[in-house]
Design a protein around this motif. Structure first.
Motif, PDB file in Angstrom:
ATOM      1  N   LEU A 157       0.851  -1.192   0.000  1.00 17.69           N
ATOM      2  CA  LEU A 157       0.000   0.000   0.000  1.00 17.69           C
ATOM      3  C   LEU A 157       0.881   1.235   0.000  1.00 17.69           C
ATOM      4  N   SER A 158       0.621   2.122  -0.938  1.00 16.18           N
ATOM      5  CA  SER A 158       1.399   3.349  -1.022  1.00 16.18           C
ATOM      6  C   SER A 158       1.062   4.277   0.130  1.00 16.18           C
ATOM      7  N   MET A 159       1.926   5.228   0.374  1.00 18.52           N
ATOM      8  CA  MET A 159       1.718   6.209   1.436  1.00 18.52           C
ATOM      9  C   MET A 159       0.391   6.947   1.245  1.00 18.52           C
ATOM     10  N   ASP A 160       0.125   7.353   0.023  1.00 18.41           N
ATOM     11  CA  ASP A 160      -1.083   8.140  -0.207  1.00 18.41           C
ATOM     12  C   ASP A 160      -2.341   7.294  -0.022  1.00 18.41           C
ATOM     13  N   ARG A 161      -2.289   6.021  -0.459  1.00 17.77           N
ATOM     14  CA  ARG A 161      -3.469   5.171  -0.269  1.00 17.77           C
ATOM     15  C   ARG A 161      -3.714   4.927   1.221  1.00 17.77           C
ATOM     16  N   ILE A 162      -2.657   4.661   1.973  1.00 16.52           N
ATOM     17  CA  ILE A 162      -2.810   4.454   3.417  1.00 16.52           C
ATOM     18  C   ILE A 162      -3.419   5.684   4.066  1.00 16.52           C
ATOM     19  N   TYR A 163      -2.887   6.837   3.722  1.00 16.54           N
ATOM     20  CA  TYR A 163      -3.378   8.067   4.338  1.00 16.54           C
ATOM     21  C   TYR A 163      -4.853   8.301   4.002  1.00 16.54           C
ATOM     22  N   GLU A 164      -5.205   8.123   2.746  1.00 21.94           N
ATOM     23  CA  GLU A 164      -6.591   8.383   2.338  1.00 21.94           C
ATOM     24  C   GLU A 164      -7.573   7.412   2.985  1.00 21.94           C
ATOM     25  N   ARG A 209       8.883  -7.789  11.670  1.00 20.04           N
ATOM     26  CA  ARG A 209       8.562  -9.015  10.951  1.00 20.04           C
ATOM     27  C   ARG A 209       7.171  -8.956  10.338  1.00 20.04           C
ATOM     28  N   ILE A 210       6.287  -8.163  10.961  1.00 18.71           N
ATOM     29  CA  ILE A 210       4.897  -8.132  10.500  1.00 18.71           C
ATOM     30  C   ILE A 210       4.665  -7.005   9.500  1.00 18.71           C
ATOM     31  N   ILE A 211       4.920  -5.772   9.896  1.00 18.17           N
ATOM     32  CA  ILE A 211       4.720  -4.633   8.986  1.00 18.17           C
ATOM     33  C   ILE A 211       6.034  -4.332   8.279  1.00 18.17           C
ATOM     34  N   LYS A 212       6.086  -4.637   6.992  1.00 19.33           N
ATOM     35  CA  LYS A 212       7.297  -4.476   6.209  1.00 19.33           C
ATOM     36  C   LYS A 212       7.305  -3.137   5.463  1.00 19.33           C
ATOM     37  N   THR A 213       8.488  -2.551   5.351  1.00 19.93           N
ATOM     38  CA  THR A 213       8.671  -1.348   4.538  1.00 19.93           C
ATOM     39  C   THR A 213       9.090  -1.753   3.129  1.00 19.93           C
ATOM     40  N   VAL A 214       8.407  -1.207   2.153  1.00 20.96           N
ATOM     41  CA  VAL A 214       8.800  -1.401   0.755  1.00 20.96           C
ATOM     42  C   VAL A 214       9.337  -0.051   0.293  1.00 20.96           C
ATOM     43  N   TRP A 215      10.640   0.068   0.275  1.00 22.57           N
ATOM     44  CA  TRP A 215      11.282   1.362   0.064  1.00 22.57           C
ATOM     45  C   TRP A 215      10.850   2.026  -1.232  1.00 22.57           C
ATOM     46  N   GLY A 216      10.527   3.297  -1.105  1.00 22.43           N
ATOM     47  CA  GLY A 216      10.117   4.090  -2.250  1.00 22.43           C
ATOM     48  C   GLY A 216       8.653   3.934  -2.612  1.00 22.43           C
ATOM     49  N   TYR A 263       4.070   0.391   2.537  1.00 20.86           N
ATOM     50  CA  TYR A 263       4.155  -0.666   3.543  1.00 20.86           C
ATOM     51  C   TYR A 263       3.234  -1.821   3.173  1.00 20.86           C
ATOM     52  N   LYS A 264       3.535  -2.973   3.782  1.00 17.27           N
ATOM     53  CA  LYS A 264       2.653  -4.123   3.585  1.00 17.27           C
ATOM     54  C   LYS A 264       2.817  -5.113   4.729  1.00 17.27           C
ATOM     55  N   ILE A 265       1.790  -5.937   4.886  1.00 18.56           N
ATOM     56  CA  ILE A 265       1.878  -7.113   5.744  1.00 18.56           C
ATOM     57  C   ILE A 265       1.930  -8.307   4.817  1.00 18.56           C
ATOM     58  N   GLU A 266       2.942  -9.148   5.017  1.00 17.26           N
ATOM     59  CA  GLU A 266       3.123 -10.289   4.131  1.00 17.26           C
ATOM     60  C   GLU A 266       1.968 -11.273   4.254  1.00 17.26           C
TER      61      GLU A 266
END
Length: 237
Positions: A176-183, A216-223, A226-229
């Motif tokens: 999920l992109s930053m903007d989608r999470i925020y919205e 381990r749960i909330i992963k950062t996808v640089w650039g 974030y996501k949960i696997e």
């Protein structure tokens, strides 16, 4: 598994007495009534798991009782009747009975049908419970109560933190992109609010991750975001 309570409604005491032996052998608790009126009183005052309901009874017969029960209660109902015509079976099933057994019957057959109905209801309840909860490793998210447990211990999240965790959880395996999470979480247009998302992610990790520095749960996808696997990725499959 907890003891199941069966309400058997029949004006033939001999049948109830006979079945009580089989119910006892199966570990069921037996409650009894001789007509529909008595059955409704018991059902309104006690927790019942299944009803065995005779069709032909005085005061209120099985069809009337079944219709009354079905107005408010989805409890499994097995209808008993000396009638064997298809129209009688259809009548019982069409007004809400789950199964139909013709008298005279083999007690073991009735027990088998009871087990089948109880198993189906337990499976249904399990599905309903699972639909209300999301499990991610040692984290349990209860959607209806807005609570979160880590290792079975409830932790306190702010409404925003809960919404953030829930949004990531229902989109498992998706970045999920930053903007989608925020919205979705803030419910307003994204206006260069990356810091707000990052701060809330950090605080959330501090509460649910065993090691927030190596999440381990909330992963950062640089650039991107974030996501949960997915379950398979978390297990390393």
């Amino acid at each position: 598994m907890a003891e199941s309570t069966i309400l058997m409604v029949d004006d033939e005491a001999e049948i109830i007495q006979l079945m009580s032996i089989y119910f006892n052998n199966e570990g069921y608790k037996l409650l009894q009534a001789s007509n529909g009126v008595e059955a409704l009183k018991i059902l309104n005052s006690q927790q019942i798991d299944l009803i065995v309901l005779d069709l032909m009874m005085p005061e209120m017969d099985g069809l009337q009782a079944c219709m009354k029960i079905r107005e408010t209660n989805p409890i499994p109902i097995i209808m008993l009747s000396a009638k064997s015509q298809d129209i009688d079976k259809i009548s019982g099933l069409s007004i809400g009975a789950d199964d139909y057994v013709t008298k005279p019957f083999n007690p073991l057959e009735l027990i088998a049908r009871i087990k089948s109905q109880l198993r189906r209801m337990n499976q249904f309840n399990a599905i309903a419970t699972n639909a209300n909860e999301i499990h991610i490793e040692n984290v349990t998210i209860n959607i209806s109560s807005h609570t979160v447990k880590v290792d079975q211990q409830e932790i306190k999240l702010t409404p925003r933190q809960f919404a953030l965790l829930h949004t990531l959880a229902v989109n498992r395996g998706t970045v999920l992109s930053m903007d989608r999470i925020y919205e979705e979480v803030w419910n307003e247009p994204f206006m260069e609010s990356k810091n707000s998302v990052m701060v809330h992610i950090r605080k959330l990790r501090e509460k649910i991750e065993s090691n927030p520095r190596e999440p381990r749960i909330i992963k950062t996808v640089w650039g991107i975001g974030y996501k949960i696997e997915s379950d398979e990725k978390l297990r390393g499959e």
